[in-house]
Design an enzyme around this catalytic site. Structure first.
Site, PDB file in Angstrom:
ATOM      1  N   SER A   6       0.831  -1.214   0.000  1.00 15.63           N
ATOM      2  CA  SER A   6       0.000   0.000   0.000  1.00 15.63           C
ATOM      3  C   SER A   6       0.863   1.261   0.000  1.00 15.63           C
ATOM      4  CB  SER A   6      -0.885   0.001   1.253  1.00 15.63           C
ATOM      5  OG  SER A   6      -1.439   1.279   1.470  1.00 15.63           O
ATOM      6  N   GLN A  29       0.712  -0.391  -4.735  1.00 16.77           N
ATOM      7  CA  GLN A  29      -0.586   0.311  -4.856  1.00 16.77           C
ATOM      8  C   GLN A  29      -0.356   1.789  -4.685  1.00 16.77           C
ATOM      9  OE1 GLN A  29      -2.272   1.666  -1.786  1.00 16.77           O
ATOM     10  NE2 GLN A  29      -3.606   2.752  -3.222  1.00 16.77           N
ATOM     11  N   TYR A  34      -1.858   5.700  -4.433  1.00 15.34           N
ATOM     12  CA  TYR A  34      -2.859   6.763  -4.353  1.00 15.34           C
ATOM     13  C   TYR A  34      -2.184   7.990  -4.962  1.00 15.34           C
ATOM     14  CZ  TYR A  34      -5.867   4.300  -0.949  1.00 15.34           C
ATOM     15  OH  TYR A  34      -6.717   3.427  -0.326  1.00 15.34           O
ATOM     16  N   THR A  42      -5.318   2.997  -7.216  1.00 14.87           N
ATOM     17  CA  THR A  42      -6.637   2.865  -6.580  1.00 14.87           C
ATOM     18  C   THR A  42      -7.495   4.071  -6.927  1.00 14.87           C
ATOM     19  OG1 THR A  42      -5.760   1.494  -4.818  1.00 14.87           O
ATOM     20  CG2 THR A  42      -7.829   2.625  -4.357  1.00 14.87           C
ATOM     21  N   LYS A  73      -7.549  -0.158  -9.658  1.00 14.01           N
ATOM     22  CA  LYS A  73      -8.218  -0.901  -8.573  1.00 14.01           C
ATOM     23  C   LYS A  73      -9.433  -0.119  -8.083  1.00 14.01           C
ATOM     24  CE  LYS A  73      -7.441  -2.876  -3.979  1.00 14.01           C
ATOM     25  NZ  LYS A  73      -8.059  -1.980  -3.012  1.00 14.01           N
ATOM     26  N   SER A  89     -13.385  -4.213  -7.386  1.00 13.98           N
ATOM     27  CA  SER A  89     -13.233  -4.094  -5.929  1.00 13.98           C
ATOM     28  C   SER A  89     -14.111  -2.970  -5.425  1.00 13.98           C
ATOM     29  CB  SER A  89     -11.762  -3.769  -5.607  1.00 13.98           C
ATOM     30  OG  SER A  89     -11.587  -3.501  -4.227  1.00 13.98           O
ATOM     31  N   HIS A 130     -13.245  -1.972  -2.316  1.00 14.46           N
ATOM     32  CA  HIS A 130     -12.350  -1.603  -1.207  1.00 14.46           C
ATOM     33  C   HIS A 130     -12.743  -2.385   0.055  1.00 14.46           C
ATOM     34  CE1 HIS A 130      -9.369   1.848  -0.985  1.00 14.46           C
ATOM     35  NE2 HIS A 130      -9.297   1.403   0.242  1.00 14.46           N
ATOM     36  N   ARG A 154     -13.002 -15.842   1.260  1.00 10.20           N
ATOM     37  CA  ARG A 154     -12.643 -16.471   2.543  1.00 10.20           C
ATOM     38  C   ARG A 154     -12.451 -17.980   2.445  1.00 10.20           C
ATOM     39  NH1 ARG A 154     -12.095 -11.876   2.889  1.00 10.20           N
ATOM     40  NH2 ARG A 154     -13.071 -10.384   4.311  1.00 10.20           N
TER      41      ARG A 154
HETATM   42  C1  LIG Z   1      -7.310  -2.511   6.933  1.00 14.82           C
HETATM   43  C2  LIG Z   1      -7.417  -2.295   5.467  1.00 14.82           C
HETATM   44  C3  LIG Z   1      -6.624  -1.365   4.840  1.00 14.82           C
HETATM   45  C4  LIG Z   1      -6.721  -1.167   3.455  1.00 14.82           C
HETATM   46  N1  LIG Z   1      -5.865  -0.282   2.862  1.00 14.82           N
HETATM   47  C5  LIG Z   1      -5.926  -0.149   1.509  1.00 14.82           C
HETATM   48  C6  LIG Z   1      -4.990   0.709   0.847  1.00 14.82           C
HETATM   49  O1  LIG Z   1      -4.128   1.313   1.463  1.00 14.82           O
HETATM   50  N2  LIG Z   1      -5.109   0.817  -0.503  1.00 14.82           N
HETATM   51  C7  LIG Z   1      -6.054   0.138  -1.223  1.00 14.82           C
HETATM   52  O2  LIG Z   1      -6.123   0.268  -2.440  1.00 14.82           O
HETATM   53  N3  LIG Z   1      -6.929  -0.705  -0.608  1.00 14.82           N
HETATM   54  C8  LIG Z   1      -6.877  -0.849   0.717  1.00 14.82           C
HETATM   55  N4  LIG Z   1      -7.743  -1.719   1.334  1.00 14.82           N
HETATM   56  C9  LIG Z   1      -8.676  -2.527   0.510  1.00 14.82           C
HETATM   57  C10 LIG Z   1      -8.046  -3.868   0.133  1.00 14.82           C
HETATM   58  O3  LIG Z   1      -6.984  -3.686  -0.773  1.00 14.82           O
HETATM   59  C11 LIG Z   1      -9.053  -4.827  -0.509  1.00 14.82           C
HETATM   60  O4  LIG Z   1      -9.684  -4.174  -1.592  1.00 14.82           O
HETATM   61  C12 LIG Z   1     -10.115  -5.372   0.446  1.00 14.82           C
HETATM   62  O5  LIG Z   1      -9.599  -5.522   1.752  1.00 14.82           O
HETATM   63  C13 LIG Z   1     -10.622  -6.718  -0.049  1.00 14.82           C
HETATM   64  O6  LIG Z   1     -11.665  -7.179   0.742  1.00 14.82           O
HETATM   65  P1  LIG Z   1     -11.485  -8.275   1.912  1.00 14.82           P
HETATM   66  O7  LIG Z   1     -10.805  -7.576   3.040  1.00 14.82           O
HETATM   67  O8  LIG Z   1     -12.896  -8.650   2.221  1.00 14.82           O
HETATM   68  O9  LIG Z   1     -10.685  -9.437   1.368  1.00 14.82           O
HETATM   69  C14 LIG Z   1      -7.654  -1.913   2.705  1.00 14.82           C
HETATM   70  C15 LIG Z   1      -8.452  -2.861   3.340  1.00 14.82           C
HETATM   71  C16 LIG Z   1      -8.344  -3.064   4.706  1.00 14.82           C
HETATM   72  C17 LIG Z   1      -9.197  -4.119   5.345  1.00 14.82           C
END
Ligand SMILES: Cc1cc2nc3c(=O)[nH]c(=O)nc-3n(C[C@H](O)[C@H](O)[C@H](O)COP(=O)(O)O)c2cc1C
Length: 376
Positions: free
Chosen positions: A118, A144, A146, A172, A244, A266, A268, A309
């Site tokens: 990230s 990734q 931003y 993203t 993304k 996605s 997110h 999952r």
């Molecule tokens: C704690 C946390 C932090 C995240 N931080 C980012 C991030 O910095 N950049 C990003 O593109 N997505 C971020 N995401 C989204 C994840 O990349 C991903 O799309 C998502 O967690 C997938 O769903 P799942 O947790 O149900 O597997 C984050 C998700 C979580 C849970």
């Protein structure tokens, strides 16, 4: 440096699925960290919908099909990988475990899974890259991004990412602003001292709105990325750029037209727009739109995340036309209670479950996966 294979012996034998890892993580994380990692936006309808949409899809077993010489291999961005599992970018992993992103990257490489760091990682971006680039059989290593309001800073960050050896940028696009995170606000979430987005050090704060102007619209949204910025980014880098956070089929078509290297379907993980569609619902619509489009849009890699999952979820995603899947929170659950070994165990479980699901549906390879679904 070669990643040592994390010892899975460290994991208690009663931990047999990802939900068991979640329970252990809930025991070891404090309320602050738990709210951050597990929460979603608003009423968490999107968070829940991601799960229930995979659950609602039945797999139809086919029997007596030849399974010898079966495998889980995929091709992605011109490379072959052992299986379709990628670790999703997640910010501030040192909040879960002192080794943070380094442990997740080690474990992913050792298990042949992809890893995406990230922009808001809690350690310097060079460290995970140095740790895993020499690992034989590793998955792809992506960064990734931003886009920051200061494009000069963003350009230098991208150059640093290239020098460090990352192989693609994942831009993203679904979070010009953070979602309404009720759970975090109720818990009074704050980053503890010593944990920060270290790779953004030196970035000046975005200019605030003038008095009387709408705080968000005239403030940070003035710098929110647009489609034009994709072309800007592509001109700054030799790396492939994936997008993304695509959910609408028309945005997928636009991404294909603008030569994105791939898209990630996605929402997110339900953390941005509550009421956004579940990804299992959006994925087949996007795949269909790309297939129906003239030109070579159908060849665009489509990766999906959100609520994966079980190995059966992975198989369903591949059956719906995904090229690979990303896994988010379960990685943090494993990390939280057992560091790199916990992450490796999560990935091992998913891969084992995927192979069992393939055998029980008569799929020798993931190319056979569509046969496990029926259109009702
Ligand atoms: C704690 C946390 C932090 C995240 N931080 C980012 C991030 O910095 N950049 C990003 O593109 N997505 C971020 N995401 C989204 C994840 O990349 C991903 O799309 C998502 O967690 C997938 O769903 P799942 O947790 O149900 O597997 C984050 C998700 C979580 C849970």
């Amino acid at each position: 440096m070669t990643a040592p294979l994390p010892s899975l012996q460290a994991i208690a034998p009663e931990i047999v699925c990802l939900a068991d890892h979640e329970r252990r993580a809930a025991e070891v994380l404090d309320a602050n960290a738990w709210a951050y990692f597990s929460g979603g936006a608003g009423d968490e309808r999107c968070l829940q919908a991601n799960r229930s949409a995979w659950d609602a899809l039945p797999l139809w077993p086919r029997v007596l099909r030849p399974l010898a010489q079966g495998h889980t291999r995929i091709r992605l961005l011109g490379q072959e990988y052992a299986h379709p599992l990628l670790v999703a970018p997640m910010a501030f992993q040192r909040l879960a475990h002192a080794d943070g992103e380094l442990a997740s990257a080690y474990a992913a490489a050792a298990l042949g899974a992809g890893f995406t760091l990230s922009t808001q990682a809690s350690l310097p971006l060079e460290l995970p890259a140095q740790a895993v680039l020499g690992t034989a059989g590793r998955g792809p290593l992506w960064f990734q991004l931003y886009l920051q309001h200061d494009r000069g800073f963003t350009r230098e960050l991208v150059q640093r990412v290239e020098r460090a050896g990352y192989e693609a940028l994942v831009l993203t696009v679904d979070a010009p602003v953070s979602g309404v995170r009720d759970r975090e606000r109720r818990a009074g979430f704050r980053l503890p001292a010593g944990i920060s987005a270290v790779n953004l050090q030196g970035l000046a704060p975005a200019p605030a709105a003038a008095p009387g102007e709408a705080a968000l619209c005239a403030g940070m949204l003035r710098h929110a990325p647009t489609w034009e910025d994709l072309a800007w980014l592509q001109a700054q880098t030799r790396l492939p750029v994936l997008l993304k956070g695509i959910l609408h089929p028309l945005d997928a078509l636009q991404a294909a037209r603008l030569q994105a290297a791939g898209i990630l379907v996605s929402n997110h993980g339900g953390r941005t727009l509550d009421s956004a569609p579940a990804t299992a619902f959006a994925l087949p619509r996007i795949v269909q739109a790309l297939q129906d489009s003239p030109g070579n849009a159908a060849a665009l890699p489509v990766i999906v995340d959100g609520g994966i999952r079980r190995g059966t979820d992975v198989l369903k995603a591949m059956a719906l036309g995904a090229s690979a899947v990303m896994v988010g929170r379960p990685i943090v659950w494993g990390l939280a209670h057992a560091g790199a070994a916990g992450v490796a165990h999560v990935l091992r479980l998913l891969r084992d479950e995927l192979e069992i699901a393939m055998a029980l549906t008569g799929c020798a390879t993931l190319a056979d996966a569509p046969a496990a679904l029926l259109d009702d």
